[in-house]
Design a protein around this motif. Structure first.
Motif, PDB file in Angstrom:
ATOM      1  N   ALA A  85       0.834  -1.213   0.000  1.00 43.00           N
ATOM      2  CA  ALA A  85       0.000   0.000   0.000  1.00 43.00           C
ATOM      3  C   ALA A  85       0.863   1.254   0.000  1.00 43.00           C
ATOM      4  N   MET A  86       1.952   1.242   0.772  1.00 41.05           N
ATOM      5  CA  MET A  86       2.854   2.401   0.802  1.00 41.05           C
ATOM      6  C   MET A  86       3.545   2.579  -0.544  1.00 41.05           C
ATOM      7  N   ALA A  87       3.890   1.483  -1.211  1.00 41.90           N
ATOM      8  CA  ALA A  87       4.521   1.562  -2.532  1.00 41.90           C
ATOM      9  C   ALA A  87       3.570   2.199  -3.539  1.00 41.90           C
ATOM     10  N   ARG A  88       2.293   1.810  -3.500  1.00 40.16           N
ATOM     11  CA  ARG A  88       1.305   2.412  -4.415  1.00 40.16           C
ATOM     12  C   ARG A  88       1.153   3.905  -4.128  1.00 40.16           C
ATOM     13  N   PHE A  89       1.069   4.266  -2.863  1.00 45.33           N
ATOM     14  CA  PHE A  89       0.931   5.675  -2.474  1.00 45.33           C
ATOM     15  C   PHE A  89       2.135   6.477  -2.957  1.00 45.33           C
ATOM     16  N   ALA A  90       3.331   5.928  -2.797  1.00 43.18           N
ATOM     17  CA  ALA A  90       4.572   6.632  -3.152  1.00 43.18           C
ATOM     18  C   ALA A  90       4.632   6.955  -4.638  1.00 43.18           C
ATOM     19  N   GLN A  91       4.048   6.114  -5.478  1.00 41.00           N
ATOM     20  CA  GLN A  91       4.075   6.358  -6.925  1.00 41.00           C
ATOM     21  C   GLN A  91       3.400   7.669  -7.294  1.00 41.00           C
ATOM     22  N   GLY A  92       2.394   8.063  -6.553  1.00 45.41           N
ATOM     23  CA  GLY A  92       1.654   9.279  -6.872  1.00 45.41           C
ATOM     24  C   GLY A  92       2.054  10.494  -6.056  1.00 45.41           C
ATOM     25  N   HIS A  93       3.092  10.384  -5.254  1.00 50.46           N
ATOM     26  CA  HIS A  93       3.483  11.481  -4.377  1.00 50.46           C
ATOM     27  C   HIS A  93       4.989  11.721  -4.427  1.00 50.46           C
ATOM     28  N   PRO A  94       5.454  12.386  -5.475  1.00 50.71           N
ATOM     29  CA  PRO A  94       6.890  12.692  -5.548  1.00 50.71           C
ATOM     30  C   PRO A  94       7.270  13.743  -4.502  1.00 50.71           C
ATOM     31  N   GLY A  95       8.503  13.744  -4.134  1.00 52.99           N
ATOM     32  CA  GLY A  95       8.996  14.720  -3.164  1.00 52.99           C
ATOM     33  C   GLY A  95      10.270  14.219  -2.537  1.00 52.99           C
ATOM     34  N   PRO A  96      10.861  15.014  -1.667  1.00 52.75           N
ATOM     35  CA  PRO A  96      12.132  14.629  -1.052  1.00 52.75           C
ATOM     36  C   PRO A  96      12.002  13.504  -0.034  1.00 52.75           C
ATOM     37  N   GLU A  97      10.804  13.338   0.543  1.00 52.31           N
ATOM     38  CA  GLU A  97      10.583  12.236   1.474  1.00 52.31           C
ATOM     39  C   GLU A  97       9.106  11.898   1.512  1.00 52.31           C
ATOM     40  N   LEU A  98       8.834  10.696   1.965  1.00 49.96           N
ATOM     41  CA  LEU A  98       7.464  10.222   2.124  1.00 49.96           C
ATOM     42  C   LEU A  98       7.266   9.892   3.593  1.00 49.96           C
TER      43      LEU A  98
END
Length: 104
Positions: A85-98
């Motif tokens: 779930a975190m991997a899917r979320f990360a795909q749509g949220h670029p930035g310096p950190e998640l």
């Protein structure tokens, strides 16, 4: 689903501080603390309400799915589902950190 982080589960923090429920709590015996401990990814912090946060760099987040797939039979199913779930979320949220939040 954007809402206040009150429901038990794993939440993803968006760039404006918005929160999105990624995975409801399954009642399992696992924690996001296991991601740095078992896989060497990210770091954890607690906020003033003693809620657990996992902070990942984008390069670390890209490793979540391959690691979850490779270790799906080695660890609690809830942890594996949280990593996916975190991997899917990360795909749509670029930035310096998640930033991810776990509420029990």
């Amino acid at each position: 689903m954007r809402q206040a982080a009150t429901q038990p589960g794993v939440w993803g923090a968006g760039p404006e501080g918005s929160l999105e429920l990624l995975l409801e709590d399954d009642g399992g015996d696992w924690s996001l603390e296991e991601v740095p401990e078992l896989f060497g990814l990210g770091r954890t912090e607690e906020d003033e309400e003693e809620r657990l946060h996992l902070i990942l760099e984008p390069r670390e987040a890209r490793q979540l799915k391959p690691l979850a797939d490779a270790h799906s039979f080695d660890h609690d199913e809830g942890l594996i589902q949280a990593m996916l779930a975190m991997a899917r979320f990360a795909q749509g949220h670029p930035g310096p950190e998640l930033r991810f939040l776990q509420i029990f």
